[in-house]
Design an enzyme around this catalytic site. Structure first.
Site, PDB file in Angstrom:
ATOM      1  N   GLY A 171      37.239  52.744  46.661  1.00  0.00           N
ATOM      2  CA  GLY A 171      36.305  53.413  45.756  1.00  0.00           C
ATOM      3  C   GLY A 171      35.380  52.448  45.057  1.00  0.00           C
ATOM      4  O   GLY A 171      34.175  52.699  44.909  1.00  0.00           O
ATOM      5  N   CYS A 172      35.922  51.319  44.631  1.00  0.00           N
ATOM      6  CA  CYS A 172      35.120  50.327  43.915  1.00  0.00           C
ATOM      7  C   CYS A 172      34.110  49.659  44.852  1.00  0.00           C
ATOM      8  O   CYS A 172      32.989  49.353  44.442  1.00  0.00           O
ATOM      9  CB  CYS A 172      36.025  49.296  43.255  1.00  0.00           C
ATOM     10  N   THR A 173      34.494  49.459  46.102  1.00  0.00           N
ATOM     11  CA  THR A 173      33.575  48.886  47.080  1.00  0.00           C
ATOM     12  C   THR A 173      32.436  49.860  47.360  1.00  0.00           C
ATOM     13  O   THR A 173      31.264  49.466  47.377  1.00  0.00           O
ATOM     14  CB  THR A 173      34.322  48.529  48.380  1.00  0.00           C
TER      15      THR A 173
END
Length: 155
Positions: free
Chosen positions: A44-46
């Site tokens: 998700g952060c990527t």
């Protein structure tokens, strides 16, 4: 502690990958899109970081700077930036003091375990250092476009 739309954004000084200390107040006169995310290199952060990367020029066009903050250390941020060619700063809030100041350091639950961590959140800070918009508990899909539209409409 928590911050609210219309209030002054808490200033901070955090280390960047280039070895400098970055202060929010360094960006007076620009809109700042300050986003808090849980962890470098996670799916998700990527996706979120790459969405900000892909819209970076559009944010620049409306006099906005994107800054990401997570509890990861500077060396991990550097790997994340290098791997995904991120054109904006990631700052290391290893003691989560800035996350606490913004009210995004929260009790989380995952697979039956409770732990403290970052609630994915974004704040738009105007040219005078006031919070003009906040999103908490952000869902990644479509979020960067929503933030860009807000900045465009309020730049």
């Amino acid at each position: 502690m928590t911050v609210q739309t219309g209030a002054a954004a808490p200033d901070f000084s955090l280390p960047s990958v280039d070895g400098s200390q970055v202060k929010l107040s360094d960006f007076r006169g620009k809109n700042v899109v300050l986003y808090f995310y849980p962890k470098d290199m996670t799916p998700g952060c990527t996706t979120q970081a790459c969405d900000f990367r892909d819209q970076h020029k559009s944010f620049e066009d409306v006099n906005a700077v994107v800054i990401g903050i997570s509890p990861d250390p500077v060396d991990r941020h550097k790997k994340f930036i290098d791997k995904y060619d991120l054109p904006f700063q990631l700052l290391a809030d290893t003691d989560h003091s800035v996350a606490e100041a913004y009210g995004v350091w929260k009790l989380k639950k995952n697979f039956g375990k409770e732990y403290m961590g970052i609630e994915r959140s974004t704040f738009v800070i105007d040219k005078e250092g006031m919070i003009s918009k906040e999103w908490r508990g952000v869902k990644v899909k479509g979020h960067v476009e929503e933030a860009l539209e807000f900045v465009r409409a309020n730049a």
